[in-house]
Design an enzyme around this catalytic site. Sequence first.
Site, mmCIF file in Angstrom:
data_model
loop_
_atom_site.group_PDB
_atom_site.id
_atom_site.type_symbol
_atom_site.label_atom_id
_atom_site.label_comp_id
_atom_site.label_asym_id
_atom_site.label_seq_id
_atom_site.Cartn_x
_atom_site.Cartn_y
_atom_site.Cartn_z
ATOM 1 N N SER A 5 16.384 22.140 -14.961
ATOM 2 C CA SER A 5 15.282 23.070 -15.186
ATOM 3 C C SER A 5 15.877 24.409 -15.570
ATOM 4 C CB SER A 5 14.444 23.208 -13.914
ATOM 5 O OG SER A 5 13.758 24.446 -13.922
ATOM 6 N N LYS A 38 17.316 21.794 -9.669
ATOM 7 C CA LYS A 38 16.557 20.625 -10.100
ATOM 8 C C LYS A 38 17.382 19.630 -10.909
ATOM 9 C CE LYS A 38 12.194 20.733 -10.561
ATOM 10 N NZ LYS A 38 11.151 19.893 -9.990
ATOM 11 N N HIS A 48 0.831 -1.220 0.000
ATOM 12 C CA HIS A 48 0.000 0.000 0.000
ATOM 13 C C HIS A 48 0.857 1.258 0.000
ATOM 14 C CE1 HIS A 48 -3.312 -2.727 1.322
ATOM 15 N NE2 HIS A 48 -2.330 -3.276 2.034
ATOM 16 N N GLU A 54 10.383 9.106 -16.304
ATOM 17 C CA GLU A 54 8.997 9.544 -16.524
ATOM 18 C C GLU A 54 8.523 9.162 -17.923
ATOM 19 O OE1 GLU A 54 8.253 13.660 -14.493
ATOM 20 O OE2 GLU A 54 10.331 13.584 -15.132
#
Length: 472
Positions: free
Chosen positions: A291, A297, A170, A304
């Site tokens: 970024s 970043k 979970h 992704e």
Amino acid sequence: MANPSAAVDSASPSANSMWGGRFAVGPDEAMERINASIDFDRRFYREDIAASRAHAAMLVAQGIVSVGDGDAIRRGLEQVLQEIESGDFAFSAALEDIHMNVEARLAELIGAAAGRLHTARSRNDQVATDFRLWLRGALDALDGQLRDLQAALIGQAEAEAATVMPGYTHLQAAQPVTFGHHMLAYVEMLGRDRGRLSDCRARVNESPLGAAALAGTSFPIDRQATAAALGFDRPLANSLDAVSARDFAIEFLAAGSILAVHLSRLAEELVLWCSQGFAFVTLSDAFTTGSSIMPQKKNPDAAELVRGKAGRVIGALTTLLVVMKGLPMTYGKDMQEDKEPVFEAVDTLSLCLLAMTGMLRDLKADPAAMAKACGSGFLTATDLADWLVRAVGMPFREAHHVTGRLVKLAEEKKVGLADLSLAEMQAADGRITDDVFSVLTVERAVASRMSFGGTAPERVREAATLARERFL
Ligand code: ARG
């Protein structure tokens, strides 16, 4: 390498030179555009020429075509191949597809003998043959890439066999496991993916050639010979099935979709693990991006995208299932729509495997961060309950209850289970002794899980060695 983007010449208004005998005028421009597949099926050029060579050689061996014409066809096909590979070939949309483009050029090169190549053959068995040959090659390449990814995962498993991290259910911290054990879980999934693709390969590798348009042929052909020459295991047994079956491609897309789902799950874990909340791993600069506005970043774009690209592969499966649903036997032009989804899926999976393998090879685990994450969440609660069963002889359900009370107490005091005093433990059950503290460390917890397939570092090392033997 072929030149897949070479301009397609589409200026012919006259009837088709290959089948236009009964046609007074040529196709409408929209007809030509909707009908042509050359923009994508040119990817079959090698397989198309190989199948033509095998067919021509068989026609000669069977005395259907003369030795002289057979030689001319073989040499002509060789030249067509060279022209395509060197980028000198002018693909024509008026000639619809790779089969007629190759044959028309052959006719330009060798004249009338080229017309004998299509004896006892149709584009219906031709396209099915080319497609199966092409997919067989793609399956073999994907298998090699899957193996590379497994090798990278096994390498991480060996390096981090004893690195303790929280295991989750979970997405709640459940019990300590090792990072190596987690890596090997994916090795198993990918091993089954390889198994599915290899099962699929066996059904891909049967020859439609010689089924002709749909019914077979009146010429004394030898389908066993062409099948063997092209490395197929056998000719398909039924000519109607041979030209109209596409379940081999659907099966690939189904197995490919499962693989894409596995890759997306791993990708999602990488995204989570390299986020600040977890910080379990660092991805290399080579597989992350910065970024333009936030200098701090380091974004896991490759992970992704692997996660996102699963949509393409699953979409390709849906596309082909819908194309084939309800199609009467045998060939229908709908089936020209079978190739692009398969190309899309192969290209997507291949790129995702490449990126995933690079990410896994470069990945740096952070054992300290993982150990820290094990400190919260009462990960050894199960070990406490198990101790009560073993040392006190409590039924597990009761042990679960007693442990639950101690977890609640620790939670209230904002400490770990191991930080409770013996007196506090004994208040929950008088039979608890000092020995209980020996099972409350995460290292002890993982080391004790020695069951087959369990997370004990010793077992993980054995499993990694076995995985090398089974998969690499
Ligand atoms: N380009 C066609 C395809 O991809 C080849 C087969 C055409 N057959 C036919 N009878 N028109 O399916």
